[in-house]
Design a protein around this motif. Sequence first.
Motif, PDB file in Angstrom:
ATOM      1  N   UNK A   1       5.427 -40.071  61.492  1.00 53.05           N
ATOM      2  CA  UNK A   1       5.558 -41.306  62.017  1.00 53.05           C
ATOM      3  C   UNK A   1       7.162 -41.930  62.071  1.00 53.05           C
TER       4      UNK A   1
ATOM      5  N   UNK B   1       6.302 -36.149  53.703  1.00 57.40           N
ATOM      6  CA  UNK B   1       6.840 -37.417  53.799  1.00 57.40           C
ATOM      7  C   UNK B   1       6.175 -38.146  55.251  1.00 57.40           C
ATOM      8  N   UNK B   2       6.120 -39.505  55.136  1.00 59.26           N
ATOM      9  CA  UNK B   2       6.004 -40.432  56.065  1.00 59.26           C
ATOM     10  C   UNK B   2       6.410 -40.002  57.557  1.00 59.26           C
ATOM     11  N   UNK B   3       7.775 -39.787  57.491  1.00 56.42           N
ATOM     12  CA  UNK B   3       8.394 -39.468  58.588  1.00 56.42           C
ATOM     13  C   UNK B   3       8.504 -38.380  59.208  1.00 56.42           C
ATOM     14  N   UNK B   4       7.525 -37.407  58.652  1.00 54.21           N
ATOM     15  CA  UNK B   4       6.921 -36.128  59.043  1.00 54.21           C
ATOM     16  C   UNK B   4       6.368 -36.520  60.695  1.00 54.21           C
TER      17      UNK B   4
ATOM     18  N   UNK C   1       5.427 -30.620  54.654  1.00 50.43           N
ATOM     19  CA  UNK C   1       6.074 -31.874  54.296  1.00 50.43           C
ATOM     20  C   UNK C   1       4.943 -32.976  54.234  1.00 50.43           C
TER      21      UNK C   1
END
Lengths: 246, 254
Positions: free
Chosen positions: B253, B248-251, B246
């Motif tokens: 942060x 995705x930023x929330x991986x 992944x």
Amino acid sequence: MVTAAERVSSHKWGMAVDVDRCTGCQACVMACQTENNIPLSTEDIYRQKRTFAWIRIERYWYGDFPNVKARFIPIMCQHCENAPCEPVCPVFATYHNTEGMNVQIYNRCVGTRYCGAGCPYNVRFFNYWEPVWPSTLRNQLNPDVTIRSRGIMEKCSFCVQRIRRGVREAAQEDRDLVDGEIQTACTDACPTNALVFGDFNDDNSRVSIMSHDDRKYTHLDSLNTEPNVVYLAQIDATGGAIGEHE
Amino acid sequence: MASGEKTLNEQPQTDNGRPAWVKVLIPVLALGGVGVTAVLGFVMVFFITAWFGNPLPVLGFDQSPVQPIAFPHTAHAGSELLFNDDGSAKMDAEGKQLTGIGLDCTFCHRTVTDTNVAGIPPVETCVTCHRVIGSTQSEPLTLLRTIGLGDDPGPIQWKRVHRLPDHVRFVHEPHIRFLTDVGNTHVIANRDEAAILAGTQSDGSVLAAVTCSTCHGDIKSQTQVAQVEPLKMGQCVDCHRKNDAPTDCTTCHF
């Protein structure tokens, strides 16, 4: 072979709130506060009308005197599919990710506060000051959550750190996620199970079933924000549903 | 002769009609200009290199802090012949040259395959072996051998070498799990498949030590651990993209 990216994005996280069950005990508020390193809303902050509460209990009175009753509605970020906060961000610090969540990336945020102005639910909070905790609370902070510094917008993240941990642990044991395995801090704390967290892509999950309930409504429906948080209206003693119109 | 006296009293004239102090000032200014340019150039080079990779190894930015105890990873994780600081071969009591004992990283960094952090082993882990083995000449080893339960010198204040910013949530466990799974058809940045497969165990898994070097460099040949890879976000994202992980930023942060 499921790639790691597919495993993560196969979910659509959401929450269902049964308003009928909510007693307004504020356990979710406290749980959220401790889980997510939310700055303390001290008297000074309160007077400035800058209190932080990723989830708050809104209280409404209904009925005629003397039969007045209180109704409580927990309000958190609605993680709108059609979020008004997202297109206004000039740096893409808030966007909709592949898991149906409206996410806030703190290290991208430059603090324009446009998203806060755009949000119709008032669930975004801006760090006007560097957050401080008394020394007695320093060891209470959650190491899995970034401490937001001054000048950064923050909001409910659906406890993304718990989602990441849950998905990771399931992958470690090479199995599928079980409904109810991942709990946010607020659903974990709710004593009456008014708050339910789960995967909308899973048709048998509790949130999916609750979202097909007759009592289901979403907040500020007229704005067409398509929230991922659905509410089940309260039933009063006479059997009618109340709260769909507020 | 009056005119001669007069010339002595006047400012000394140069060919161009400039006073002598100007003549001195010009090279001073020129040298100063060169100096300022050099300093500015150095600062620019420092920041540009730091932006794209590791900063220049000066001013304490050598990524390799001196540890309170000179712990040699060569002797523990490596399996090559050992040498002293002066280049002479390291001998045991019987005059045989010592080699590293080739421990797997997880022998001491035990939590790395299960949790977020690799973990620094407690002194207890050192004592487990060094009660009975190790050089009698070494001061820390002598301390480990003679230490009693009553006298607790406290934990060793190791200096941290690999540090990510506070807004990055890196978890070791899934990375080790992914990289040690030879069933994956993955492309690992900075490393070739053959090196990974060379460390394959009989049950098909790969030694964690082989995968650790993807980000940590060849620790087992370092006497003093240094950060080799820049460990910037670009490096993370490159590898994630190549391996369908992944992005995705929330991986990382949140």
